[in-house]
Write an enzyme that holds these catalytic residues in place. Structure first.
Site, PDB file in Angstrom:
ATOM      1  N   THR A   1      -1.100   2.025   7.317  1.00 49.25           N
ATOM      2  CA  THR A   1      -0.743   0.690   6.439  1.00 49.25           C
ATOM      3  C   THR A   1      -0.644  -0.678   7.335  1.00 49.25           C
ATOM      4  OG1 THR A   1       0.888  -0.391   4.875  1.00 49.25           O
ATOM      5  CG2 THR A   1       2.024   1.270   6.234  1.00 49.25           C
ATOM      6  N   GLY A   2      -0.861  -1.704   6.744  1.00 45.37           N
ATOM      7  CA  GLY A   2      -0.962  -2.945   7.393  1.00 45.37           C
ATOM      8  C   GLY A   2      -2.589  -3.416   7.431  1.00 45.37           C
TER       9      GLY A   2
ATOM     10  N   THR B   1       0.860  -1.252  -0.027  1.00 46.05           N
ATOM     11  CA  THR B   1       0.049  -0.047   0.113  1.00 46.05           C
ATOM     12  C   THR B   1       0.758   1.236   0.115  1.00 46.05           C
ATOM     13  OG1 THR B   1      -1.788  -0.875   1.173  1.00 46.05           O
ATOM     14  CG2 THR B   1      -1.576   1.381   1.624  1.00 46.05           C
TER      15      THR B   1
ATOM     16  N   ARG C   1     -14.607  -6.217  -0.417  1.00 44.60           N
ATOM     17  CA  ARG C   1     -14.175  -5.813   0.931  1.00 44.60           C
ATOM     18  C   ARG C   1     -13.602  -4.317   0.824  1.00 44.60           C
ATOM     19  NH1 ARG C   1      -8.683  -4.413   2.551  1.00 44.60           N
ATOM     20  NH2 ARG C   1      -8.564  -4.679   4.648  1.00 44.60           N
TER      21      ARG C   1
ATOM     22  N   GLY D   1      -5.911  -3.623   7.588  1.00 45.80           N
ATOM     23  CA  GLY D   1      -6.756  -2.277   7.732  1.00 45.80           C
ATOM     24  C   GLY D   1      -7.908  -2.544   8.657  1.00 45.80           C
TER      25      GLY D   1
HETATM   26  N1  ASP Z   1      -4.096  -0.964   4.740  1.00 39.13           N
HETATM   27  C1  ASP Z   1      -4.400  -1.889   3.675  1.00 39.13           C
HETATM   28  C2  ASP Z   1      -5.695  -2.603   3.470  1.00 39.13           C
HETATM   29  O1  ASP Z   1      -6.013  -3.219   4.616  1.00 39.13           O
HETATM   30  C3  ASP Z   1      -3.535  -2.817   3.379  1.00 39.13           C
HETATM   31  C4  ASP Z   1      -1.918  -2.504   3.737  1.00 39.13           C
HETATM   32  O2  ASP Z   1      -1.706  -1.331   3.965  1.00 39.13           O
HETATM   33  O3  ASP Z   1      -0.889  -3.350   3.274  1.00 39.13           O
HETATM   34  O4  ASP Z   1      -6.595  -2.354   2.671  1.00 39.13           O
END
Ligand code: ASP
Length: 309
Positions: A226-227, A176, A204, A229
């Site tokens: 990020t991560g 992301t 989603r 979500g």
């Molecule tokens: N935050 C993003 C999501 O959950 C994914 C990511 O940041 O890796 O869609």
């Protein structure tokens, strides 16, 4: 006022040997954003332009190179927010567009809404002149095929819960992109854009397009998350960081408090970047990597794959 800009290329586990590519990618985005801010451009323009560089780089999970959902197609989420008037534009579940962040900007500027989703977002994008674009890269398709093949038999047809599976198979997770900018007028802006994650259910929507969750800017703080979500949505994490700063905490401390809470309550694999109105910059993550780069004032660009422990 000090100008500043920071970008991230996604918290997670990156392919071995890909650090240099990721560092070069985030650095290139900061260079573009810095050029705009140094010429007196707005935080919004700088954040958008840097986000486009990252969306167009297929190693990042946003725009071209977005991850495939369970059904094998790409649904993109993006949000742009500026801090002076709290204007927001966002899109979710958007298919077949090259730069979702630019569609988000059109939502902000050309409609009375904050977010458009799915079919309606696509129709709006086409009306605004965004042509058809297939964001799927061979690498992302291979990653999807590998992960699908590893699903056990009774998950092949339908998998409503893949989080545990994805924790066991984190290869290529992340990517992301996010940008936070502070311009010479003292205005903050934040942009976040993503494909979500591989094998997410069709339909989603993650944290990235949601103001206050994956992306946020007000007069005090701009931040991008990020991560996974779902944890960021439950905690409205970027807004919470801004609230901690408003309550008197320093930016770094506010971010580490939010990360500690996400670790304590969910063991969440997340990361953040942020800038405050004074031009302080912060980046932290609870994952193996989070490529990020920034500059402040007339200082040089710093770029790295992870925050040193
Ligand atoms: N935050 C993003 C999501 O959950 C994914 C990511 O940041 O890796 O869609």
């Amino acid at each position: 006022m000090t100008i500043a800009l920071i970008v991230h290329g996604g918290a997670g586990k990156w392919r071995p040997g890909s650090d240099d590519e990721a560092i070069a990618g985030v650095k290139a985005a900061v260079e573009v954003g810095r050029g705009i801010l140094a010429d007196g451009g707005s935080a919004l323009d700088a954040a958008c332009a840097a986000a486009v560089v990252l969306e167009d780089n297929p190693i990042f999970n946003a725009g071209t190179g977005g991850t495939l959902n369970f059904d094998g197609f790409v649904e993109l989420d993006a949000c742009l927010m500026e801090g002076e008037y709290s204007q927001v534009g966002a899109v979710s579940g958007l298919q077949r567009v090259k730069n979702p962040i630019l569609v988000a900007r059109k939502v902000m500027e050309e409609t009375d809404h904050c977010m458009l989703t799915g079919e309606g977002a696509l129709r709006f994008a086409r009306t605004m002149g965004f042509p058809d674009h297939d964001p799927i890269t061979p690498e992302r398709r291979r990653d999807w095929e590998d992960k699908k093949a590893k699903l056990d038999e009774n998950m092949q047809e339908r998998a409503f819960k893949t989080r545990r599976f994805l924790k066991q198979h984190p290869e290529y997770a992340g990517g992301t992109i996010g940008v936070v900018a502070l311009d010479e007028k003292g205005v903050l802006a934040a942009a976040t854009s993503t494909g979500g994650y591989t094998l997410k259910l069709a339909g989603r929507v993650g944290d990235s397009p949601i103001p206050g969750a994956g992306n946020y800017a007000d007069k005090v703080v701009g931040a991008s998350a990020t991560g996974t979500g779902e944890y960021v949505m439950r905690t409205l994490a970027t807004r919470q960081i801004a609230d901690y700063v408003r309550g008197g905490m320093k930016l770094d401390a506010a971010m580490s408090r939010m990360l500690d809470e996400l670790g304590r309550d969910y063991n969440a694999d997340v990361g953040f970047i942020a800038i405050d109105a004074m031009g302080n910059v912060a980046a932290q993550h609870r994952t193996e990597s989070m490529p990020h780069a920034w500059f402040v004032g007339d200082g040089g660009i710093v770029a790295r794959a992870r925050v040193p422990q």
